[in-house]
Design a protein around this motif. Structure first.
Motif, PDB file in Angstrom:
ATOM      1  N   THR A 188      14.033 -17.049  40.637  1.00  0.00           N
ATOM      2  CA  THR A 188      13.548 -18.532  40.749  1.00  0.00           C
ATOM      3  C   THR A 188      13.263 -18.948  42.114  1.00  0.00           C
ATOM      4  O   THR A 188      13.694 -18.646  42.967  1.00  0.00           O
ATOM      5  N   CYS A 193      11.420 -13.675  34.531  1.00  0.00           N
ATOM      6  CA  CYS A 193      12.442 -13.054  33.702  1.00  0.00           C
ATOM      7  C   CYS A 193      12.213 -11.637  33.229  1.00  0.00           C
ATOM      8  O   CYS A 193      11.182 -11.484  32.665  1.00  0.00           O
ATOM      9  N   TRP A 214      16.807 -13.162  36.267  1.00  0.00           N
ATOM     10  CA  TRP A 214      15.832 -14.192  36.509  1.00  0.00           C
ATOM     11  C   TRP A 214      15.613 -14.489  38.035  1.00  0.00           C
ATOM     12  O   TRP A 214      16.607 -14.686  38.631  1.00  0.00           O
ATOM     13  N   SER A 234      21.575 -10.661  22.016  1.00  0.00           N
ATOM     14  CA  SER A 234      20.830 -10.740  20.951  1.00  0.00           C
ATOM     15  C   SER A 234      20.721  -9.097  20.397  1.00  0.00           C
ATOM     16  O   SER A 234      20.325  -9.026  19.085  1.00  0.00           O
ATOM     17  N   GLU A 260       9.225 -25.792  38.131  1.00  0.00           N
ATOM     18  CA  GLU A 260      10.035 -24.458  38.571  1.00  0.00           C
ATOM     19  C   GLU A 260       9.369 -23.335  37.957  1.00  0.00           C
ATOM     20  O   GLU A 260       9.104 -23.197  36.833  1.00  0.00           O
ATOM     21  N   GLU A 263       9.112  -7.333  31.576  1.00  0.00           N
ATOM     22  CA  GLU A 263       9.121  -8.541  31.467  1.00  0.00           C
ATOM     23  C   GLU A 263       9.408  -9.283  30.281  1.00  0.00           C
ATOM     24  O   GLU A 263       8.887  -8.728  29.206  1.00  0.00           O
ATOM     25  N   ASN A 264      10.361 -10.222  30.300  1.00  0.00           N
ATOM     26  CA  ASN A 264      10.952 -10.681  29.039  1.00  0.00           C
ATOM     27  C   ASN A 264       9.953 -11.274  28.239  1.00  0.00           C
ATOM     28  O   ASN A 264       8.923 -11.878  28.572  1.00  0.00           O
ATOM     29  N   PHE A 290       9.884 -13.361  25.747  1.00  0.00           N
ATOM     30  CA  PHE A 290       9.945 -14.543  25.768  1.00  0.00           C
ATOM     31  C   PHE A 290      10.749 -15.511  26.968  1.00  0.00           C
ATOM     32  O   PHE A 290      11.888 -16.121  26.926  1.00  0.00           O
ATOM     33  N   ALA A 291       9.912 -15.195  28.059  1.00  0.00           N
ATOM     34  CA  ALA A 291      10.671 -15.713  29.319  1.00  0.00           C
ATOM     35  C   ALA A 291      10.939 -17.085  29.400  1.00  0.00           C
ATOM     36  O   ALA A 291      10.019 -17.980  29.042  1.00  0.00           O
ATOM     37  N   ALA A 292      12.069 -17.564  29.953  1.00  0.00           N
ATOM     38  CA  ALA A 292      12.596 -19.012  30.237  1.00  0.00           C
ATOM     39  C   ALA A 292      11.728 -19.501  31.292  1.00  0.00           C
ATOM     40  O   ALA A 292      11.675 -20.998  31.582  1.00  0.00           O
ATOM     41  N   LEU A 293      11.127 -18.775  32.154  1.00  0.00           N
ATOM     42  CA  LEU A 293      10.451 -19.317  33.352  1.00  0.00           C
ATOM     43  C   LEU A 293       8.894 -18.581  33.414  1.00  0.00           C
ATOM     44  O   LEU A 293       8.895 -17.259  33.162  1.00  0.00           O
ATOM     45  N   GLN A 305      19.864  -8.863  32.315  1.00  0.00           N
ATOM     46  CA  GLN A 305      18.682  -9.682  32.552  1.00  0.00           C
ATOM     47  C   GLN A 305      18.655  -9.973  33.895  1.00  0.00           C
ATOM     48  O   GLN A 305      19.647  -9.875  34.510  1.00  0.00           O
TER      49      GLN A 305
END
Ligand code: H2U
Ligand code: ZN
Length: 349
Positions: free
Chosen positions: A177, A109, A175, A166, A105, A74-75, A77-80, A173
């Motif tokens: 949604t 991620c 994602w 990075s 939403e 799991e990311n 620093f997840a955006a979601l 990645q």
């Protein structure tokens, strides 16, 4: 009758419904077919400071296992985030106004390490190792797509610092949604309209004609084709299409997965050979939404969007006219395909 090779014109993208302006008269000089041999950058097999290498501690404090094939987490620093109210609409300003919409939403991620080897990349992995990445992508789409609130799973890779990656460790990645995102919705609509009218997928008909014309093909195998689409925007943009119309990575047969691994290696190796550099790009798969419905109109494909134009350092910028009005290119898709095809000597070497 105007000539696509000589005169400025616009080309239509039947998947997105967008147009691109092409200015072939600016690059009329034929390309001389010089083939460059890539010099792989030297990176260690293991980097103690890399947050993706096996056994290392990530920025969030979690330690990676000593993985030996692919590794998904799991990311940090997840955006979601998966929690929260389901698809709730809210007006940002005046509660009555249609001019300040917002919608909650939910999502998940993840990061996919393609290999424990810090020094490799998608193009430099052996085909069976790329096949393991394909299997991992398919498993992730199955797992995340089965979650009740997930309606689309976007698999992608940002490669190279120029594209915002990075870390050089080979990774991508995912994602997942609640909402089917913008570009996927557009492609859904256009493919559905075409399928309804013709009873075949838009991309099956497109691919059949591209194979017959043989002007924009880059490389092919029994199950997949890589080509520069007629409507490409980025100088060396390509698409990877399955020969059999199938809506999702999860529906590929074992042989097709091997075919996908092989075509990815062929294509990325050509990119790396073109300017003798680990070619930066954003790539990702487009496939059917995971909304529980059947999607016979959907035809699995990948888009590669690389920013480079003339060399390892000279990139294309989407600025000026393109930002304000419409995408534009000088190098024609046919010229770009010929240059990528010519890298075959370097690939074979
Ligand atoms: P990119 O190179 O495509 O940005 O992907 C790396 C992702 O890895 C990025 O989204 C995550 C970043 O949030 N990451 C972690 O989850 N943990 C870390 O220790 C560093 C980076
Ligand atoms: Zn690493």
């Amino acid at each position: 009758m105007f000539d696509l090779r000589e005169q400025p014109h616009r080309r239509y993208n039947p998947l997105s419904g967008e147009w691109v302006l092409v200015s072939p008269h600016r690059t009329k000089r034929p390309w001389q077919g010089q083939v460059e041999t890539p010099t792989p950058e030297q990176r260690p097999v293991y980097d103690p400071t890399c947050y993706l290498c096996p056994g290392n501690t990530r920025a969030g404090g979690v330690q990676n296992p000593n993985y030996s094939t692919t590794f998904v987490f799991e990311n940090d620093f997840a955006a979601l985030l998966p929690d929260g109210p389901p698809g709730e609409m809210k007006a940002g300003g005046n509660a009555e106004s249609p001019l300040f919409w917002a919608k909650s939403e939910r999502g998940i991620c993840r990061v996919v390490c393609f290999s424990p080897r810090h020094d490799l990349s998608l193009g430099r992995l052996e085909v069976p190792a790329i096949r393991a990445v394909v299997d991992e992508w398919a498993n992730q789409v199955t797992e995340l797509g089965a979650l009740p609130f997930v309606n689309y799973v976007q698999v992608f890779e940002n490669r190279g610092a120029m594209m915002g990656a990075s870390n050089p460790h080979p990774h991508g990645q995912i994602w997942a949604t609640e909402t089917v995102p913008l570009h996927v919705v557009r492609e859904s609509e256009h493919q559905a309209a075409y399928f309804q009218r013709h009873g075949r997928t838009l991309l099956a008909d497109y691919l059949e004609q591209e194979l017959a014309m043989n002007e924009r093909l880059v490389c092919t195998n029994e199950h997949f084709v890589a080509l520069v689409p007629f409507w490409a925007v980025w100088p060396f943009e390509t698409m990877v299409l399955s020969r059999r119309p199938t809506p999702s990575l999860t529906r590929l047969t074992g042989d097709e997965r091997d075919g996908l691994a092989d075509i990815l290696k062929q294509l990325v190796t050509r990119y790396d050979a073109l300017f003798q550099v680990t070619f930066p790009y954003s790539m990702g798969f487009h496939q059917q939404p995971t909304d529980g419905a059947e999607h016979p109109e959907w035809h699995l494909h990948a888009h590669f969007y690389p920013p480079l134009l003339r060399s390892a350092t000279v990139r294309k910028f989407m600025v000026g006219y393109e930002l304000l009005a419409e995408a534009q290119r000088d190098l024609t898709p046919e010229q770009a395909a010929a240059r990528l095809r010519a890298c075959v000597a370097a690939v074979a070497a």
